[in-house]
Scaffold this motif. Structure first.
Motif: not given
Lengths: 198, 198
Positions: A4, A7, B63-65, B68-71
């Motif tokens: 992301q 990070l 971990l993500t801001e 839901i994360c990019e993946v």
């Protein structure tokens, strides 16, 4: 890619630390975010605070958040002996290792004409003012033992002589605990030339 | 002592980075303050921002801001294959090294009863929900090859079997470019047991 934005930015930014490459930076970022968020928050705050508040001592040019550093402001430290070092880190090293009770002057570099670093960049005007003030009896030259460090020491030594101030150079020789077999010839030669009576 | 308060605090705080002791921390602090104040300011800002904004993905726990994360949010990634890893860093490693196009699930640890780490601490409820949803065809177990990592893989494999999902374990054997002479016996034995037809 699974990384992301924020990070990734943090990891890239951690690479600005000396000796930290992308792999270590990644490990640091994950360690901080997964195991030590409080430490990370505090480190972030302190970095910003340090950059904003830490400047150079008016007298000796070392790093300090005050106008005059602790050593220069300490009335118990002798005013007549000045130790000249190349970097602010050296002040700490000398102060931790020795019983030196005088004051310091930080050059933030060494004479290196090829890199365009002359007396002006090293605060020599401030140093000459100090020499001319008449309080100094001895100048201890603790620049590094590199070619430039030696040249810088000699240059300052000559200026000190003009002002009638004794200039001394820290001793070079075999490190304590060192074995002769593993010492380079330059150091061994310096050790023989600098021999003293027992 | 010549060290001022704020500088000392910064050096102590830098020691919270993994692999950084007092000496490296001192070097880092001086480097940043003398040579890279802009980098230090940015790093400070990013550390605070990352701690405040980066959390865990609702679906895969990486971990993500974002929520839901990019993946997980990527519609091009396959929904029927799930790669189980121990840490968020492993997601990056696998994604950078392989052509895996499915999704991930991060345990943030491994089963370790002696340390009080059971299925509840590793998000097994979320994982079982995922298995029960009926979208998964294969689970790739990419936990570490340690005793706990193997035990964790076996445990998840059994749960997957109950749900009628195929569970596979990444191969163990001689590293690419490795020479047999320098490989430990456990690895070599695994390489022989896992031999495949050419």
């Amino acid at each position: 890619m699974a990384n992301q934005g924020l990070l990734k930015e943090l990891i890239q930014s951690l690479c600005c630390l000396p000796g930290v490459g992308p792999k270590s930076a990644q490990r640091m970022a994950f360690h901080l975010l997964l195991r030590n968020r409080e430490g990370a928050r505090q480190l972030g705050r302190l970095l910003e605070k340090a950059v904003a508040e830490i400047g150079y001592c008016r007298d000796c040019r070392t790093l300090t958040e005050a106008e005059i550093c602790e050593v220069c402001a300490n009335p118990l430290r002798e005013n007549d002996t000045l130790c000249i070092v190349e970097s602010a880190a050296d002040v700490w090293v000398v102060d931790q290792a020795t019983t030196f009770k005088g004051k310091y002057f930080v050059l933030h570099g060494r004479l290196s004409p090829l890199d365009g670093i002359g007396p002006d960049q090293l605060g020599f005007d401030l140093l000459e003012q100090r020499m001319a003030s008449g309080t100094l009896k001895e100048i201890i030259l603790a620049t590094n033992s590199t070619v430039e460090g030696q040249a810088t020491a000699h240059f300052i030594g000559e200026v000190a002589a003009k002002h009638g101030i004794q200039a001394t150079r820290i001793a070079h020789g075999v490190p304590m605990g060192g074995e002769l077999e593993f010492i380079d010839s330059g150091t061994l030669s310096a050790a023989f030339n600098g021999r003293r009576e027992l």
